[in-house]
Design a protein around this motif. Sequence first.
Motif, short mmCIF file in Angstrom:
data_model
loop_
_atom_site.label_atom_id
_atom_site.label_comp_id
_atom_site.label_asym_id
_atom_site.label_seq_id
_atom_site.Cartn_x
_atom_site.Cartn_y
_atom_site.Cartn_z
N LYS A 241 -1.35 -4.53 -2.02
CA LYS A 241 -1.39 -5.87 -1.41
C LYS A 241 -0.13 -6.63 -1.80
CE LYS A 241 -5.19 -8.34 -1.39
NZ LYS A 241 -6.30 -9.23 -1.85
N LEU A 242 0.55 -7.22 -0.80
CA LEU A 242 1.76 -8.00 -1.02
C LEU A 242 1.47 -9.45 -0.71
CD1 LEU A 242 4.91 -8.03 -1.53
CD2 LEU A 242 5.13 -7.90 0.96
N THR A 243 1.75 -10.34 -1.66
CA THR A 243 1.53 -11.77 -1.47
C THR A 243 2.87 -12.48 -1.49
OG1 THR A 243 -0.62 -11.64 -2.59
CG2 THR A 243 0.38 -13.82 -2.36
N LEU A 244 3.26 -13.02 -0.34
CA LEU A 244 4.52 -13.77 -0.25
C LEU A 244 4.28 -15.25 -0.53
CD1 LEU A 244 6.19 -12.15 2.89
CD2 LEU A 244 6.41 -11.52 0.48
N THR A 245 3.29 -15.82 0.12
CA THR A 245 2.88 -17.21 -0.11
C THR A 245 1.36 -17.22 -0.11
OG1 THR A 245 2.75 -17.85 2.22
CG2 THR A 245 4.93 -18.00 1.15
N SER A 246 0.77 -18.39 -0.31
CA SER A 246 -0.69 -18.49 -0.34
C SER A 246 -1.32 -18.12 0.99
CB SER A 246 -1.10 -19.90 -0.75
OG SER A 246 -0.58 -20.86 0.18
N THR A 247 -0.55 -18.25 2.07
CA THR A 247 -1.07 -17.93 3.40
C THR A 247 -0.52 -16.63 3.97
OG1 THR A 247 0.64 -19.30 4.42
CG2 THR A 247 -1.48 -20.35 3.97
N ASP A 248 0.50 -16.07 3.35
CA ASP A 248 1.10 -14.82 3.83
C ASP A 248 0.77 -13.70 2.86
OD1 ASP A 248 2.49 -15.76 6.19
OD2 ASP A 248 3.81 -16.84 4.83
N VAL A 249 -0.35 -13.03 3.13
CA VAL A 249 -0.84 -11.93 2.29
C VAL A 249 -1.01 -10.71 3.19
CG1 VAL A 249 -2.65 -11.13 0.74
CG2 VAL A 249 -2.01 -13.56 0.79
N PHE A 250 -0.43 -9.58 2.77
CA PHE A 250 -0.42 -8.38 3.60
C PHE A 250 -1.06 -7.21 2.87
CE2 PHE A 250 3.13 -11.11 4.61
CZ PHE A 250 2.99 -11.28 5.99
N GLU A 251 -2.10 -6.67 3.47
CA GLU A 251 -2.78 -5.50 2.92
C GLU A 251 -2.00 -4.24 3.31
OE1 GLU A 251 -5.35 -5.80 1.00
OE2 GLU A 251 -6.06 -7.85 1.40
N GLY A 252 -2.08 -3.23 2.49
CA GLY A 252 -1.50 -1.93 2.83
C GLY A 252 0.02 -1.92 2.91
N PHE A 253 0.68 -2.76 2.11
CA PHE A 253 2.15 -2.76 2.08
C PHE A 253 2.65 -1.46 1.44
CE2 PHE A 253 6.14 -3.82 -0.17
CZ PHE A 253 6.91 -4.15 0.93
N LEU A 254 3.59 -0.80 2.08
CA LEU A 254 4.11 0.48 1.59
C LEU A 254 5.28 0.25 0.64
CD1 LEU A 254 4.08 2.40 5.00
CD2 LEU A 254 2.37 2.50 3.17
N PHE A 255 5.23 0.87 -0.54
CA PHE A 255 6.31 0.69 -1.51
C PHE A 255 6.37 1.88 -2.45
CE2 PHE A 255 2.88 -0.20 -4.27
CZ PHE A 255 3.34 -0.29 -5.57
N GLY A 256 7.49 1.97 -3.17
CA GLY A 256 7.67 3.01 -4.16
C GLY A 256 7.30 2.51 -5.54
N CYS A 257 6.47 3.26 -6.23
CA CYS A 257 6.03 2.92 -7.59
C CYS A 257 6.81 3.82 -8.54
CB CYS A 257 4.53 3.15 -7.69
SG CYS A 257 3.70 2.30 -9.04
#
Length: 451
Positions: A241-257
Amino acid sequence: MGFFSVFLFLILCSFEKAIIALAATSPEPHLPPHTTHTVEVNSLLPATTCTPSTKGHTNNKASILEVVHKHGPCSIFHKSSKTSTTKTDDKYHAQILKQDEARVNSIHSRLNYRIHDPFTQSAASTTLPAKSGLPLGSANYFVTVGLGTPAKQLSLEFDTGSDLTWTQCRPCLRSCYTQSEPIFDPSLSSSYKNLSCSSATCTQLSSAGIPHRCSSASSSCLYGIRYGDGSFSIGDFAKEKLTLTSTDVFEGFLFGCGQDNEGLFYGTAAPPVISPSATEEAPLTASSSPSSPRYPKESRRLGLAGIKVGGSQLSIAPSVFSSSGTIIDSGTVITRLPAKAYAALRGAFREAMKNYTLTKSFSLLDTCYNFSGYETVSYPKIAFMFGDGLTVDSDATGIFYVVSSSQVCLAFAGNKDDSDIGIIGNVQQKRLEVVYDVAGQKVGFAPASCP
């Protein structure tokens, strides 16, 4: 692989003060006044106090994610004591430009398909050549985002030239570099999920031309990325989950760990972060309106067709730009031009600046001036011309790279090979509002009013 929302706005607010002032103490400009910038010399030097931008914060049509210069006064990494010009400052700027050169070499090699595979390279050894012990400088920008559930705040560099978002992750199975914030721990997040190596998303993964790999222990998807300076990151390719702002939250964001991260990394949680086109294969084009023409799909290139200096278009054959192409990159500091185009720009700029004394070159910058004896200076405006008729003026703060008041350099350089792609760097993006319309396959520009 999907990405978020329709538009992404990027404003690289200069960490230099943008004070425009007219004064009679500078030499008469060689060009008409409307084709020159006249500024106080002190306004070219780094600011010492933070003045956050408030532009757009009341706009109901868009959410704002603040982009901050890594070593500006608004940065959590800023050292307020670093205000004097010393020999150490020279080394600091030299390191920035050295790192910038390595990045450009990496971009050129990736586009020429000469990148090395970090999986192969790191398997034999984790030893890297000795590097300078100086803390690495960076003239790049970063954003603070939330990752995971509950969200952990991470400062990540904003890099529109990378195709993969990654950050260091615990347990750091092989190696992690020192960063100022806690390293992300996926075991503490309820929304973290590794991707299976057999998933369609994994099989399509290819970062910087490097194909994915599979973990022999868990059959999970592995990513690998190597940069031109030899730095690399290897780890799990995952969803979060990626949270940019309180209203901009994106599930399933792809990233490298990242579990093995070595090389010239320092300070922030990760060198690259959100690229507006990171998971899209669409070309990006310069546009002034929705009806502007689109350009061929080659490494997401802009249609740069000419350059103006002091209001006059330089005599450069269009083929000089079209044969190599041009991209825009927030992670590259100094704009790179084809050698012939840079020679024309340098010649016209030096002619317009003949009332000022040239001083010694600095690293890759070969047109530098000593402004220490002046209260104000005048220099020609520089503008980019695109094939659809759009002209984008560089802001007054977007023409020089300032080492000190006695060494102020033109922030452009020439590529060694005319076939190498041109790059519009972040100095020229200062105080421009850059709009990435991924769905429309275009990039737009507008003057910004940040402090």
